[in-house]
Design a protein around this motif. Structure first.
Motif, PDB file in Angstrom:
ATOM      1  N   ASP A   4       0.823  -1.210   0.000  1.00  0.00           N
ATOM      2  CA  ASP A   4       0.000   0.000   0.000  1.00  0.00           C
ATOM      3  C   ASP A   4       0.856   1.259   0.000  1.00  0.00           C
ATOM      4  OD1 ASP A   4      -2.647  -1.173   0.143  1.00  0.00           O
ATOM      5  OD2 ASP A   4      -2.163  -1.750   2.194  1.00  0.00           O
ATOM      6  N   GLN A   5       0.289   2.348  -0.531  1.00  0.00           N
ATOM      7  CA  GLN A   5       0.879   3.672  -0.359  1.00  0.00           C
ATOM      8  C   GLN A   5       0.435   4.199   1.003  1.00  0.00           C
ATOM      9  OE1 GLN A   5      -0.837   5.143  -4.332  1.00  0.00           O
ATOM     10  NE2 GLN A   5       0.979   6.422  -4.054  1.00  0.00           N
ATOM     11  N   VAL A   6       1.356   4.724   1.777  1.00  0.00           N
ATOM     12  CA  VAL A   6       1.025   5.143   3.134  1.00  0.00           C
ATOM     13  C   VAL A   6       1.445   6.585   3.375  1.00  0.00           C
ATOM     14  CG1 VAL A   6       1.317   4.685   5.595  1.00  0.00           C
ATOM     15  CG2 VAL A   6       1.274   2.779   3.968  1.00  0.00           C
ATOM     16  N   VAL A   7       0.519   7.333   3.961  1.00  0.00           N
ATOM     17  CA  VAL A   7       0.767   8.708   4.390  1.00  0.00           C
ATOM     18  C   VAL A   7       0.642   8.737   5.911  1.00  0.00           C
ATOM     19  CG1 VAL A   7       0.005  11.109   4.264  1.00  0.00           C
ATOM     20  CG2 VAL A   7      -0.202   9.616   2.245  1.00  0.00           C
ATOM     21  N   ILE A   8       1.631   9.300   6.583  1.00  0.00           N
ATOM     22  CA  ILE A   8       1.620   9.407   8.040  1.00  0.00           C
ATOM     23  C   ILE A   8       1.378  10.859   8.441  1.00  0.00           C
ATOM     24  CG2 ILE A   8       3.022   9.243  10.142  1.00  0.00           C
ATOM     25  CD1 ILE A   8       4.573   6.974   8.785  1.00  0.00           C
ATOM     26  N   VAL A   9       0.443  11.060   9.367  1.00  0.00           N
ATOM     27  CA  VAL A   9       0.255  12.355  10.018  1.00  0.00           C
ATOM     28  C   VAL A   9       0.520  12.156  11.498  1.00  0.00           C
ATOM     29  CG1 VAL A   9      -1.424  14.112  10.692  1.00  0.00           C
ATOM     30  CG2 VAL A   9      -1.386  13.269   8.334  1.00  0.00           C
TER      31      VAL A   9
END
Length: 312
Positions: free
Chosen positions: A25-30
């Motif tokens: 998966d493509q993952v974005v972390i905030v």
């Protein structure tokens, strides 16, 4: 699939990120790194140092437009919620509303939300299932439960899908043993520091201890399953603190000194989950036994302490 993980530099969130990336998966972390660590940010994820209460969160979500959000970011300390209920509510409730507004505007399809056994309060019966009465004993439990209602509202108003995961007592690698963490991380800190363990009460109080990698797998399963469901995520096994100490003795090969103190006011004596529903709905089951999980966690922190030059 593109997935945004709030709190993705934290204890549980970083394990979720690692498993998402491992499956492609493509993952974005905030994460605002208030408790998370930059060293725990997976290098294959896109990272934003943004607070979930900030208006900047919406710009991130509009730019990244994730399909799914896994919401782990939170004020997690019960004592903090008692001492500073406004702070707890601002992060856990208003921050979550801010996130849901961002989801609505960015066209997010689903939210997987980390709730807690704290919503139940003192068990009226055991094991605790999802039909158990709600009776939180702290602002933390109230804030976690409040967001469950907002998820339902956003589903009915805007069609945003969700799954609520109520966690049992999570332990494992990357949990801060020197903070106000779970009892197992605190015990490990004492064990490695060759300090006596402190138990309030007789040590026969029980909890449902679940390894962090099993929790992470439940979150991944919930991406595709469990729409509109509230699920208890635990082992379904009741374990006393005395048994935890016995396992530490066995793993470390040392008999640890234990100091028993008076019961703490407000502490729950016994609590563990019925996990039949989560097994069925998510096609999930816990894989790591407590002994195996404690051994992995002990070895991890032993290595970390050696890096810091501490004697064992």
């Amino acid at each position: 699939m593109k997935v945004l993980v709030t709190g993705g530099a934290g204890f549980i969130g970083s394990h979720i990120v690692d498993q998402l990336i491992a499956r492609g998966d493509q993952v974005v972390i905030v994460d605002n790194l208030s408790s998370g660590k930059e060293s725990q940010v997976n290098p294959d994820a896109v990272f934003y140092n943004v607070d979930i209460t900030s208006p900047d969160l919406h710009a991130v979500m509009e730019q990244e437009r994730p399909e799914v959000v896994i919401h782990q970011a939170a004020q997690i300390h019960v004592n903090t919620s008692v001492d500073n209920p406004s702070l707890d509510a601002n992060i856990n409730i208003l921050g979550s509303i801010n996130l849901l507004e961002g989801c609505r505007k960015a066209g997010v399809k689903k939210v997987v939300y980390a709730s807690s056994a704290a919503v139940y309060g003192t068990p009226a019966y055991l094991p605790v299932d999802e039909r158990h009465p709600i009776g939180p004993l702290s602002g933390y439990g109230v804030s976690k439960y409040t967001v469950e209602h907002y998820l339902s509202v956003y589903h009915h108003l805007y069609g945003l899908n969700y799954t609520v995961l109520r966690y049992a007592n999570v332990y494992g690698l990357r949990q801060d043993p020197r903070g106000e963490g779970g009892v197992i991380s605190i015990f490990i800190d004492k064990v490695l520091g060759r300090e006596p363990l402190t138990i309030f009460g007789d040590g026969e109080q029980t909890r449902d201890y679940i390894y962090v990698e099993d929790i992470a797998r439940a979150n991944l399963s919930a991406i595709e399953r469990g729409d509109g469901e509230v699920l208890n995520v635990g082992t379904g096994v009741s374990t006393s603190l005395n048994e935890v100490v016995r396992l530490f003795d066995e793993i470390a090969g040392v008999k640890h000194e234990v100091n028993y103190g008076p019961d703490r006011a407000g502490d729950i004596k016994h609590s563990y989950f019925n996990n039949e529903k989560v097994r069925r709905v998510l096609d999930w089951e816990p894989r790591v036994s407590l002994r195996e999980g404690l051994a992995k966690t002990y070895a991890y922190y032993q290595a970390e302490y050696r890096k810091m030059g501490k004697e064992q």
